[in-house]
Design an enzyme around this catalytic site. Structure first.
Site, PDB file in Angstrom:
ATOM      1  CB  ILE A 208      29.943  13.301   1.564  1.00  0.00           C
ATOM      2  CG1 ILE A 208      30.726  12.017   1.237  1.00  0.00           C
ATOM      3  CG2 ILE A 208      30.731  14.203   2.506  1.00  0.00           C
ATOM      4  CD1 ILE A 208      31.085  11.169   2.458  1.00  0.00           C
ATOM      5  CG  HIS A 209      24.628  14.721   4.988  1.00  0.00           C
ATOM      6  ND1 HIS A 209      24.705  13.360   5.078  1.00  0.00           N
ATOM      7  CD2 HIS A 209      23.996  15.146   6.111  1.00  0.00           C
ATOM      8  CE1 HIS A 209      24.125  12.965   6.202  1.00  0.00           C
ATOM      9  NE2 HIS A 209      23.704  14.020   6.853  1.00  0.00           N
ATOM     10  NE  ARG A 210      26.454  12.276  10.365  1.00  0.00           N
ATOM     11  CZ  ARG A 210      25.365  12.505  11.107  1.00  0.00           C
ATOM     12  NH1 ARG A 210      25.222  13.673  11.688  1.00  0.00           N
ATOM     13  NH2 ARG A 210      24.449  11.580  11.269  1.00  0.00           N
ATOM     14  CG  ASP A 281      28.765  12.277   5.908  1.00  0.00           C
ATOM     15  OD1 ASP A 281      27.675  12.020   5.357  1.00  0.00           O
ATOM     16  OD2 ASP A 281      29.360  13.364   5.762  1.00  0.00           O
TER      17      ASP A 281
END
Length: 359
Positions: A208-210, A281
């Site tokens: 998860i990074h967006r 994501d």
């Protein structure tokens, strides 16, 4: 000898560039100069890729990072322009949709140097995404558009690119070549499965990074609540992006998930090979899951790789924890045919031949 300059800045670009650089070296028809903008500056997010994947060391490292979009893109534009004036290449190659991509394309075009965009034509149709802006603008000023899928070609046609002075080619997805090539080495070079005491098919791999997820605490809490629920059935392994880690820490958010530091590509391949499924994501990881015959739950409201969803290999759940858990349960009984040809073959060689034509 003809010369190209390759602009790199983020993890997926290192992986794709490794394939093309090896082919360029094998043929030796033109010289490649690699510029690393420094966009990903953590050693585990950047340096390790050059060492373990035997990518030629960058001739230039611009060390531009930790800035907002405007300052980062502006400084990259300035520094890349200086490199191009010094090197006088025949073409510039950019990958994907990062600030490094746009800065490289702009610097080249303003100096009347040909621009080659690898992974052209992709669209999320979400203009709130910085990546969407980068890819649209880069496509518009590129001379050679190397598209991974039919839908990418369709997007360009719908936007009128057939009437523009650019060449559109369906090349396939170069990431497929990378997975096939490096899978030969990952098992012998990586010990991550035993190091983490993981069992095949008994854990879920998540990333998860967006910004739309990490910068919105409601979304972030919901996603991690979903991961925590799934974690009661299968261990959730989360290589955590430094930026996401900082946000969790600053907001005192703690979840019962197996969080690890970012990993190199060989470790990631072994995690992909051995996991039950992927929750992400990321754009690139959706395809890497498919290449490794794993289903993918997409923590976004849209995807550039829509063929994965339409063919049943992936589900989009946004930040909805309930939808995430339902998708996880549904995929446990899936018998999808991962042999479907969605992304071509010998992609790097196809790209090399097209690049050679325009030099």
């Amino acid at each position: 000898m003809k010369k190209i300059v390759t602009i790199l800045g983020a993890r997926p670009q290192f992986v794709k560039a490794a394939v093309l650089s090896r082919i360029i070296s094998n043929h030796n028809d033109f010289e490649e100069v690699i510029v690393h903008t420094g966009q990903h500056y953590d050693a585990n997010m950047s340096d390790i890729f050059f060492s373990e994947m035997e990518i030629p060391k960058p001739t230039y490292n611009l060390a531009i990072n930790g800035l907002g979009h405007g300052a980062m893109t502006g400084q990259m534009l300035q520094k890349i322009e200086e490199v191009l004036i010094a090197e006088k290449p025949d073409a510039v190659v950019v990958f994907g949709d990062t600030n490094s991509t746009l800065a490289g394309a702009l610097a080249a075009k303003k100096l009347h140097i040909k621009v080659i965009h690898i992974e052209a034509g992709l669209r999320s149709f979400n203009m709130k995404m910085p990546e969407e802006i980068n890819r649209i603008l880069t496509d518009r000023i590129s001379d050679l558009l190397l598209c991974p899928t039919d839908s990418a070609i369709d997007n360009l046609v719908n936007e009128g690119f057939e009437n523009m002075p650019s060449k559109i080619i369906k090349s396939g997805d170069i990431m497929k070549d990378a997975v096939e090539y490096y899978s030969q080495f990952s098992q012998e070079k990586s010990t991550i499965i035993s190091d983490l005491n993981l069992k095949k098919n008994e854990f879920v791999l998540a990333t998860i990074h967006r910004q739309e997820n990490t910068d919105d605490l409601v979304n972030l809490n919901s996603i991690f609540a979903g991961l925590e629920t799934i974690g009661k059935e299968k261990t959730v392994v989360l290589p955590l992006h430094p930026r996401t880690k900082a946000i969790l820490k600053s907001n005192n958010l703690n979840f019962n998930i197996k969080v690890i530091d970012p990993v190199g590509y060989f470790d990631m391949l072994e995690l992909l090979k051995n996991c039950n499924l992927v929750i992400t994501d990321s754009g690139g990881l959706q395809k890497e899951a498919f290449f490794n015959k794993k289903h993918c739950i997409i923590a976004r409201e849209e995807t550039e790789w829509i063929e994965l969803v339409t063919n049943g290999f992936a589900k989009m759940v946004g930040s909805d924890a309930v939808k995430m858990v339902k998708a996880f349960i549904a995929f446990q009984d899936s018998t999808a045919n991962f042999k479907m040809d969605l992304y071509g073959a010998n992609v790097g060689e196809n790209m090399y031949k097209e690049i050679l034509k325009i030099l």
